[in-house]
Design a protein around this motif. Structure first.
Motif, mmCIF file in Angstrom:
data_model
loop_
_atom_site.group_PDB
_atom_site.id
_atom_site.type_symbol
_atom_site.label_atom_id
_atom_site.label_comp_id
_atom_site.label_asym_id
_atom_site.label_seq_id
_atom_site.Cartn_x
_atom_site.Cartn_y
_atom_site.Cartn_z
ATOM 1 N N GLN A 112 0.883 -1.025 0.093
ATOM 2 C CA GLN A 112 -0.054 0.046 0.073
ATOM 3 C C GLN A 112 0.809 1.300 0.152
ATOM 4 O OE1 GLN A 112 -2.384 -0.812 3.404
ATOM 5 N NE2 GLN A 112 -4.287 -1.508 2.191
ATOM 6 N N GLU A 113 1.925 1.340 0.748
ATOM 7 C CA GLU A 113 2.913 2.197 0.630
ATOM 8 C C GLU A 113 3.465 2.770 -0.677
ATOM 9 O OE1 GLU A 113 4.901 5.487 2.109
ATOM 10 O OE2 GLU A 113 3.385 4.079 3.024
ATOM 11 N N HIS A 116 1.139 4.658 -3.178
ATOM 12 C CA HIS A 116 0.467 5.902 -2.701
ATOM 13 C C HIS A 116 0.376 6.889 -3.555
ATOM 14 C CE1 HIS A 116 -0.681 8.958 0.279
ATOM 15 N NE2 HIS A 116 0.374 9.561 0.005
ATOM 16 N N LYS A 118 0.308 6.778 -6.871
ATOM 17 C CA LYS A 118 -0.271 6.077 -8.132
ATOM 18 C C LYS A 118 0.660 5.665 -9.134
ATOM 19 C CE LYS A 118 -4.658 7.155 -6.669
ATOM 20 N NZ LYS A 118 -5.927 5.944 -6.855
#
Length: 221
Positions: A112-113, A116, A118
């Motif tokens: 997820q990091e 961040h 895109k």
């Protein structure tokens, strides 16, 4: 131009990683092989005789695992393990290690990091449902077990690894069962994912189709 995140999920042997890599190249996006992260973690467990049933061992091991990508190849604690993580020994263990709650939590946090800002293409089994549930494009890739086994055998042979087709197919079907029924982040198709059966598609066709879908999302008003 708008930048989006693209999530490619699906079963083993559907061509997710190679497809995601080419889609990223076509769009000038960053590619992340989430499966390689789980495989590298599995390799660390194997090398260090970590008992996946021992919570304290698992937690300590995760503190000692440092992953990064260099030219799209996974490094485990500074060592390029791109070839070693594709062996049958890792294949036989990766679904079991991936099902551990603490392992998934750590990998998802890192993934997820990465997304961040895109402009990311990531493939795996829970990218569109857990890692990037808000991804602008989600694709769920499928193919018959026979086709997937042949592809995996060819992939291994190109790395100098010879395996019986029947053993590869059995391993794929076992992984399908484990991945689809595990408690933590099971392999399921996101409700808004586009399904792509690659059984009879050329590699170029499946890449082209996903790039076409991506561009429609990038340029939509």
């Amino acid at each position: 131009m708008k930048r989006i995140n693209i999530a490619l999920d699906g079963y083993s042997g559907t061509g997710k990683s190679s497809t995601a890599r080419e889609v990223a190249k076509a769009l000038n996006y960053t590619y992340v092989d989430s499966g390689a992260m789980y495989r590298a973690t599995t390799l660390f467990f194997i090398r260090n005789d970590i008992d996946p049933r021992d919570h304290s061992q698992v937690v300590q091991a995760l503190k000692e695992i440092h992953l990064n990508f260099d030219d799209n190849e996974i490094n485990l604690n500074g060592e390029n393990v791109a070839s070693e993580i594709r062996t049958m020994k890792v294949n036989e263990m990766v679904s079991h290690i991936s099902a551990i709650k603490e392992v998934r939590q750590e990998m998802v946090s890192q993934q997820q990091e990465m997304g961040h800002f895109k402009g990311l293409v990531m493939d795996g089994r829970d990218i569109g449902t857990v890692v990037f549930p808000e991804a602008e494009l989600k694709v769920f890739m499928t193919a018959s077990a026979d086709v997937r086994a042949l592809r995996r055998q060819k992939e291994l042979a190109e790395k100098g690894i010879e395996e019986e087709l029947s053993a590869i197919k059995a391993n794929l079907l076992e992984r399908d069962q484990i991945d689809s029924n595990r408690k933590e982040s099971p392999l399921v198709k996101a409700e808004d994912a586009l399904e792509l059966d690659t059984s009879k598609l050329t590699f170029e066709t499946q890449v082209g189709k996903i790039v076409e879908w991506a561009k429609s999302r990038i340029y939509e008003s």
